[in-house]
Design a protein around this motif. Structure first.
Motif: not given
Length: 815
Positions: A100, A103, A107, A109-112, A120, A136, A139, A169
């Protein structure tokens, strides 16, 4: 016709650009470190890590499996394939990811959605890390439901439904934290008091104005409390099939507008009555930093730190929009008037001060008030800087090898600085010698140790930690942060007794006989005081808003020992401002005594067998009678008929909300709170995990829609079309691009192939292409029928084709 080779820098740059935005003001994504990736394979996850963070990886794997068991039960969904979980040991390492890109500091953590990758960093303590991990994973479940168990599927449905942030979220926050989240309650109470409670439509259309994490979480808590938490899974599973509006209507019997009205009314009923017993900040303190006094284009003033004599204050804030001061920078202000004096550190666009750790750290004045210690990220990790405040000159920068350095505090003699830091992702306390830069470790364990504060007599360090009676590392059960004391002579740690709720940010009184700190034990983050002689806790504030900054873990108070003044960040009306009170110990009343916990009515999870059968029979009879009366009242109408729904537990009108037991087929409802409290649920045996080295494998990241066609022309050309694909490994370090296009003849086809490696500081790209180029080469005269001629230019097309255009570019990934 000539064939040639070209060095195509443009091609190299095009191939090197990662999928998605990873540039910042025209600069490339920086890769400071080389990570030697390993994999731990569990029942449901492929956990990617590197040796430097090995200490916490097995615990993270166990927490992931436990969260999976909880969420699979709650959402009534199972994974069909193992999900990739990519862990980093620090915020600085996480910023270097090539999936990613960076970010930003906010941020966690992130889940795509494409490959269901979860990325994370460790947060420094297990308690907050497990929250981000579970968030996460929610998600991952949401995307997997849309994809029907196969990553890469369902993207079109996801785009068509376009679930709003409050749904996605808010659900992730509620299912990872459970009911009664204090900071969310503060947001909703504040909005209810000031007439700013949003409707669901407003949350959908204006997520930037109505923070979806907080308001969405509150909405889902209301839904779970009224209809049962298991209805959340029923709604989520229905959304990809019938859409958001119909999913809520089917499961709750209310459309979104009706649900919005009832939720807003319930929030006002819940929060407004308690306001009469609470105080505004102006009752016991004076405003110090706000837009009116301090300027700036936003009411965001956080991380305050008073000088020892109370005359100066540092803080993080935004400045003048017209002067381009649009990033959170470190400022110096007058602690009497609130006026800005100067900007000490320009962050974000300065290489030495990329980030200021604004969420989890605050600066600290030396005992003489002339020097200021603060943390800033540089070259992918945290550096402790010491500045001459008057000259705004950096005196020393300590790069002591720690990945994360926060919460500096000076020793009384000004010769040492204690910090919270980490090598592995789990924080401990360290002391930096100011003269030599030598690092000495104080604690070395698996507990998070943060926000240290040196006592006036130099013998003790107070800090926030997750150690305590409610923490059990064997079960990975983590209590709320507590205030503890580190004895520098013995190395012993003592947790202050009788702490409830979350307790952070200890600050010593000038005489060293008491400690102020922030605690949310009353359900609102307030300032408390612990008196060592009396061994009692005292509540100093009882605010309407909240004493906190951005997150519940953010430092919010500072005590000037020489002037006996305490400043604090206060949240109210959606703003973060700083207030000041002199001699804060005068706010002491009677020792704090916890109020009896309010008994909340819960739905009966089951009665005796005979009573249960009779109750079900009576419920069924009432449902049948109600449905029959509804049918009688509408008899003869072709457009209105009563509908009955038969479930495993009985019959009900379809318009009524289903019971929890009906949806699950079990007698007892599912409770998020109960699941989150089940520490030993599905904790796996780590000896059964598989461990191996990471191997590069390619999957599509982006595919250009293929096209093909046929059309005959005067030159015998007829085949047209093209396609393209970008392939990447799981970590985004290796990229391959393949593209081709036919425009009439295969011999005139366009082709592009390229490879990019982003895994190291030196990044490189190479590629090959074939490109046809068409040029005019002749002009002819065409005769008319009467024998005359007219000059008409016609062009015979010759083909220049650039084959095997080899492109290589090597560059250091510097900002």
């Amino acid at each position: 016709m000539n064939h040639g080779r070209v060095l195509g820098m443009l091609l190299a740059v095009a191939v090197a650009m990662p999928v998605g935005a990873q540039s910042y003001f025209g600069q490339n994504q920086v890769q400071y470190d080389r990570f030697n990736w390993k994999v731990v394979e569990t029942d449901h996850f492929l956990i990617h890590y590197y040796p430097e963070e090995r200490e916490g990886v097995m615990h993270a794997a166990m927490m992931a499996e436990r969260s999976y068991a909880r969420l699979a039960r709650m959402l009534n969904h199972q994974f069909r394939e193992k999900k990739p979980l990519i862990l980093y040991r620090s915020r600085g390492d996480f910023a270097q990811n090539n999936v990613t890109g960076d970010l930003g500091e906010g941020v966690g953590g992130v889940t795509e959605a494409l490959r269901h990758r979860i990325l994370l960093p460790f947060t420094g303590d297990y308690k907050s890390f497990e929250h981000v991990l579970a968030h996460e994973l929610v998600h991952a479940f949401q995307y997997d439901i849309f994809a029907r168990g196969r990553a890469g599927n369902g993207l079109q449905t996801l785009a068509q439904v376009e679930p709003p942030l409050w749904l996605m979220e808010g659900m992730a926050e509620y299912l990872s934290l459970g009911p009664g989240h204090v900071i969310t309650q503060a947001w909703v109470r504040d909005a209810a008091l000031n007439g700013n409670l949003p409707t669901i439509e407003q949350m959908t259309l204006e997520p930037g104005r109505y923070f979806p994490y907080r308001y969405g979480e509150a909405l889902w808590e209301y839904v779970g409390g009224r209809w049962g938490d298991d209805v959340i899974g029923a709604i989520m599973n229905a959304v990809p099939n019938v859409g958001i509006e119909r999913a809520f209507k089917r499961e709750l019997g209310l459309d979104l507008e009706e649900l919005s009205d009832e939720w807003r009314e319930a929030m006002q009923t819940k929060h407004l009555p308690q306001v009469a017993q609470l105080d505004r900040a102006r009752k016991f303190s004076e405003a110090l930093l706000n837009q009116r006094k301090t300027g700036g284009f936003a009411q965001l003033f956080i991380a305050p730190a008073l000088s020892p004599d109370g005359s100066l204050i540092t803080f993080i804030a935004l400045g003048s929009f017209l002067r381009g001061e649009v990033f959170p920078d470190l400022w110096l202000g007058d602690a009497e008037t609130g006026r800005r004096i100067k900007r000490l550190v320009k962050s974000t666009t300065t290489a030495d001060f990329e980030e200021l750790r604004l969420l989890y750290s605050q600066s600290a004045f030396s005992p003489d008030g002339k020097r200021l210690a603060f943390t800033a990220q540089r070259d992918g990790r945290d550096i402790m800087h010491v500045m001459d405040v008057e000259r705004r000159k950096i005196l020393k920068s300590f790069d002591v090898g720690l990945e994360w350095v926060t919460g500096p505090s000076w020793s009384p003699d000004g010769k040492q600085i204690v910090v919270s830091g980490t090598y592995t992702g789990l924080t401990d306390l360290f002391v930096i010698d100011y003269a030599t830069g030598n690092l000495r470790r104080l604690t070395n364990d698996k507990f998070g140790d943060l926000q240290p504060s040196w006592s006036p007599d130099g013998r003790t360090i107070a800090f926030a930690t997750e150690r305590g009676e409610t923490t059990d590392l064997d079960l990975l059960k983590f209590g709320q942060w507590q205030i503890a004391l580190y004895d520098l002579a013995t190395g012993g740690v003592t947790v202050i007794p009788a702490q409830d709720g979350l307790n952070i940010n200890p600050q010593w009184a000038p005489d060293g006989k008491s400690i102020a700190f922030v605690s949310d034990r009353t359900g609102i983050a307030n300032i408390f005081l612990y008196d060592f002689a009396a061994k009692e806790h005292y509540q100093l504030t009882n605010v309407i808003g909240s004493v906190n900054a951005i997150t519940e873990y953010s430092p919010a108070i500072t005590w000037a020992r020489g002037a006996d003044k305490l400043a604090f960040t206060y949240f109210e009306n959606g703003d973060y401002t700083v207030w000041m009170t002199s001699n804060p110990r005068q706010l002491k009343g009677e020792p704090f005594r916890p109020r009896p916990a309010a008994v909340v009515a819960q739905r009966d999870s089951g009665a005796a067998d005979g009573d249960d059968m009779r109750q079900r029979a009576n419920d069924m009879l009432r449902a049948i009678e109600t449905a029959s009366r509804a049918a009688d009242s509408t008899q003869g109408s072709a457009t209105e008929t009563a509908s009955l729904y038969r479930s495993t537990t009985g019959i009900r009108p379809s318009a009524d909300a289903p019971a929890s037991s009906e949806r699950t087929g079990a007698g007892a409802p599912i409770s998020v709170a109960q699941l989150l409290d089940s520490a030993n649920l599905a904790l796996p045996d780590t000896t059964k995990f598989l461990e191996y080295d990471y191997k590069v494998g390619y999957q599509p990241e982006a595919i250009a829609r293929p096209s093909i066609g046929y059309a005959q022309d005067n030159y015998g050309r007829g085949l047209y079309g093209g396609a393209g694909v970008i392939l990447s490994d799981l970590l985004g370090n290796n990229r391959v691009i393949l593209a081709g296009q036919v425009n009439g003849r295969l011999s005139e086809a366009y082709f592009l192939g390229g490879y990019t490696n982003l895994a190291n500081r030196i990044q490189y790209s190479l590629g090959v292409s074939q490109t046809p180029i068409f040029l005019p080469v002749a002009a002819l005269e065409t005769p008319f029928g009467d024998g005359s001629a007219r000059a008409i230019q016609e062009f015979e097309i010759s083909r220049y084709i650039l084959r095997e255009a080899f492109a290589v570019a090597m560059r250091p990934s510097n900002r």
